[in-house]
Enzyme design. Structure first.
Site, PDB file in Angstrom:
ATOM      1  N   LYS A  76       0.791  -1.238   0.000  1.00  0.00           N
ATOM      2  CA  LYS A  76       0.000   0.000   0.000  1.00  0.00           C
ATOM      3  C   LYS A  76       0.826   1.292   0.000  1.00  0.00           C
ATOM      4  O   LYS A  76       0.366   2.327  -0.457  1.00  0.00           O
ATOM      5  CB  LYS A  76      -0.957   0.008   1.196  1.00  0.00           C
ATOM      6  CG  LYS A  76      -2.090  -1.004   1.068  1.00  0.00           C
ATOM      7  CD  LYS A  76      -3.068  -0.856   2.221  1.00  0.00           C
ATOM      8  CE  LYS A  76      -4.221  -1.826   2.062  1.00  0.00           C
ATOM      9  NZ  LYS A  76      -5.280  -1.610   3.043  1.00  0.00           N
ATOM     10  N   GLY A 135      -7.798   2.350  17.784  1.00  0.00           N
ATOM     11  CA  GLY A 135      -6.861   1.864  16.777  1.00  0.00           C
ATOM     12  C   GLY A 135      -6.126   3.001  16.105  1.00  0.00           C
ATOM     13  O   GLY A 135      -6.614   4.148  16.077  1.00  0.00           O
ATOM     14  N   GLY A 137      -3.814   1.932  13.276  1.00  0.00           N
ATOM     15  CA  GLY A 137      -3.168   1.272  12.136  1.00  0.00           C
ATOM     16  C   GLY A 137      -3.674   1.843  10.818  1.00  0.00           C
ATOM     17  O   GLY A 137      -4.224   2.956  10.785  1.00  0.00           O
ATOM     18  N   GLY A 138      -3.496   1.067   9.746  1.00  0.00           N
ATOM     19  CA  GLY A 138      -3.856   1.549   8.410  1.00  0.00           C
ATOM     20  C   GLY A 138      -5.320   1.931   8.293  1.00  0.00           C
ATOM     21  O   GLY A 138      -5.655   2.998   7.745  1.00  0.00           O
TER      22      GLY A 138
HETATM   23  P1  NDP Z   1      -3.056  -2.737  11.413  1.00  0.00           P
HETATM   24  O1  NDP Z   1      -2.260  -3.961  11.704  1.00  0.00           O
HETATM   25  O2  NDP Z   1      -2.450  -1.634  10.616  1.00  0.00           O
HETATM   26  O3  NDP Z   1      -3.526  -2.093  12.833  1.00  0.00           O
HETATM   27  C1  NDP Z   1      -4.070  -2.896  13.831  1.00  0.00           C
HETATM   28  C2  NDP Z   1      -4.601  -2.029  14.955  1.00  0.00           C
HETATM   29  O4  NDP Z   1      -5.233  -2.876  15.927  1.00  0.00           O
HETATM   30  C3  NDP Z   1      -3.524  -1.249  15.703  1.00  0.00           C
HETATM   31  O5  NDP Z   1      -4.047  -0.022  16.150  1.00  0.00           O
HETATM   32  C4  NDP Z   1      -3.243  -2.166  16.915  1.00  0.00           C
HETATM   33  O6  NDP Z   1      -2.750  -1.481  18.034  1.00  0.00           O
HETATM   34  C5  NDP Z   1      -4.647  -2.644  17.204  1.00  0.00           C
HETATM   35  N1  NDP Z   1      -4.686  -3.906  17.954  1.00  0.00           N
HETATM   36  C6  NDP Z   1      -4.486  -5.156  17.479  1.00  0.00           C
HETATM   37  N2  NDP Z   1      -4.639  -6.063  18.465  1.00  0.00           N
HETATM   38  C7  NDP Z   1      -4.927  -5.350  19.598  1.00  0.00           C
HETATM   39  C8  NDP Z   1      -5.199  -5.709  20.948  1.00  0.00           C
HETATM   40  N3  NDP Z   1      -5.195  -6.968  21.341  1.00  0.00           N
HETATM   41  N4  NDP Z   1      -5.477  -4.716  21.840  1.00  0.00           N
HETATM   42  C9  NDP Z   1      -5.499  -3.417  21.451  1.00  0.00           C
HETATM   43  N5  NDP Z   1      -5.242  -3.019  20.173  1.00  0.00           N
HETATM   44  C10 NDP Z   1      -4.965  -3.978  19.271  1.00  0.00           C
HETATM   45  O7  NDP Z   1      -4.402  -3.254  10.755  1.00  0.00           O
HETATM   46  P2  NDP Z   1      -5.432  -2.410   9.842  1.00  0.00           P
HETATM   47  O8  NDP Z   1      -5.560  -1.060  10.420  1.00  0.00           O
HETATM   48  O9  NDP Z   1      -5.051  -2.549   8.424  1.00  0.00           O
HETATM   49  O10 NDP Z   1      -6.771  -3.239  10.048  1.00  0.00           O
HETATM   50  C11 NDP Z   1      -7.468  -3.248  11.292  1.00  0.00           C
HETATM   51  C12 NDP Z   1      -8.742  -4.059  11.126  1.00  0.00           C
HETATM   52  O11 NDP Z   1      -9.624  -3.372  10.230  1.00  0.00           O
HETATM   53  C13 NDP Z   1      -8.504  -5.453  10.516  1.00  0.00           C
HETATM   54  O12 NDP Z   1      -9.193  -6.382  11.293  1.00  0.00           O
HETATM   55  C14 NDP Z   1      -9.116  -5.390   9.124  1.00  0.00           C
HETATM   56  O13 NDP Z   1      -9.770  -6.606   8.799  1.00  0.00           O
HETATM   57  C15 NDP Z   1     -10.138  -4.276   9.273  1.00  0.00           C
HETATM   58  N6  NDP Z   1     -10.337  -3.526   8.022  1.00  0.00           N
HETATM   59  C16 NDP Z   1     -11.605  -3.479   7.530  1.00  0.00           C
HETATM   60  C17 NDP Z   1     -11.880  -2.774   6.388  1.00  0.00           C
HETATM   61  C18 NDP Z   1     -13.276  -2.756   5.865  1.00  0.00           C
HETATM   62  O14 NDP Z   1     -13.508  -2.238   4.776  1.00  0.00           O
HETATM   63  N7  NDP Z   1     -14.220  -3.308   6.592  1.00  0.00           N
HETATM   64  C19 NDP Z   1     -10.818  -2.047   5.655  1.00  0.00           C
HETATM   65  C20 NDP Z   1      -9.512  -2.156   6.259  1.00  0.00           C
HETATM   66  C21 NDP Z   1      -9.302  -2.882   7.410  1.00  0.00           C
HETATM   67  P3  NDP Z   1      -1.159  -1.187  18.203  1.00  0.00           P
HETATM   68  O15 NDP Z   1      -0.862   0.008  17.344  1.00  0.00           O
HETATM   69  O16 NDP Z   1      -1.028  -0.915  19.644  1.00  0.00           O
HETATM   70  O17 NDP Z   1      -0.449  -2.432  17.753  1.00  0.00           O
END
Ligand code: NDP
Length: 290
Positions: A76, A135, A137-138
């Protein structure tokens, strides 16, 4: 006897997804269902592309005059250097998931947050709203940028890792009109009473960990709040079920994903496709029961 088409056209326009791993990506099911339903002379294929082969894959798509393609993980950000221009939000987010051929140019767009905001606008106008976003992340970054561009006044980012969250907060405060603040995620985080929209953009609750729950105080979620979850599978996460039980308005991750399909197909074909076709194709592909 059936008449033969005097001018058959065996050359569909091509679209695709570049990802690694690619086999688990369900986008092909929703996009092909929409092409077929609307009689669009397009095809969509899933391609396993490693980071070392991304440049060659993009050059191949360009050489064959594809209409465009999706870029999933891990491409990406890297894809940007092979493109001519970026859409406004893709530029701010710093990531592209949809590439579109426009004339001689290859344009990078990001639909991750657009799908969400489109679903939100059907229920509530984001202008001047206070959003609490779990969150950083992306997905969270993309949603935060789109909400800022759509006029949200305040975004509270709650995330486990401070460093990642502060990057999103800095981006919003420097590059948009929206105020952003970071809140550390201590156990039983209580959503502020001024919140209008609560969003889970973490991966908590994603299949197969379907019983995982956000470590928050669920009593702090009030009926007047709209609650959204990015998790597409299962769509009825613990958060969504809790919000429904409180009579909150809700948006699930499946709806966001469906909207992303609608937006991507519009970019490539110019056609507004039926969201319901994509929705049922995705449910079938992901084996989601009501
Ligand atoms: P990333 O890996 O970039 O980010 C993951 C995020 O989740 C981070 O903020 C991370 O926190 C947090 N996280 C993960 N596990 C835990 C936990 N146990 N406790 C607290 N925080 C946690 O993933 P994406 O942002 O790309 O995706 C996130 C979700 O969104 C995915 O499940 C994906 O399937 C979904 N998604 C859905 C879309 C849709 O169109 N419906 C589009 C894109 C994504 P930390 O920074 O602290 O690690």
């Amino acid at each position: 006897m059936k008449e033969l088409n005097p001018h058959p056209d065996f050359l569909p326009q091509l679209t695709a997804c570049f990802a690694q791993p690619a086999a688990e990506n369900p986008t092909v099911a929703m996009v092909e269902a929409a092409y077929e339903h609307h009689g669009l002379h397009f095809r969509y294929i899933t391609c396993e592309v490693s980071p070392e082969n991304l440049e060659a894959a993009v050059n191949g798509a360009k050489a064959m005059g594809w209409a465009g393609f999706n870029c999933s993980l891990p491409h990406k950000v890297e894809i940007i250097k092979y493109l001519d221009e970026l859409g406004e939000s893709a530029q701010l987010i710093g990531a592209v998931n949809t590439v579109v051929k426009q004339g001689d140019k290859w344009i990078g767009e990001n639909t991750d947050g657009k799908g969400f905001v489109q679903a939100l606008k059907e229920i509530v106008n984001p202008v001047n709203k206070h959003v609490t976003l779990f969150g950083a992340g992306g997905a969270a970054r993309a949603i935060a940028v789109e909400l800022a561009l759509a006029g949200a006044s305040l975004i509270t980012i709650v995330n486990r890792s401070k460093e990642r969250a502060e990057k999103v907060v800095e981006l919003l405060n420097k590059k948009t009109e929206t105020k952003a603040v970071y809140h550390p995620w201590t156990n039983e985080y209580a959503v502020e009473t001024t919140t209008d929209i609560v969003i889970n953009a973490t991966s908590i609750g994603l299949y197969p960990n379907i019983n995982e729950q956000l470590p928050i105080d669920f009593n702090s979620i009030k009926t007047n709040m709209l609650v959204a979850d990015c998790i597409p599978n299962p769509p009825k996460t613990h958060l969504i079920q809790t919000a429904m039980a409180k009579n909150c308005k809700t948006i699930d991750g499946l709806k966001m994903l469906v909207n992303q399909g609608v937006i991507g197909i519009k970019h490539w074909t110019g056609t507004d496709v039926e969201p319901a076709i994509i929705h049922s194709a995705l449910k079938k592909a992901l084996n989601i029961k009501d």
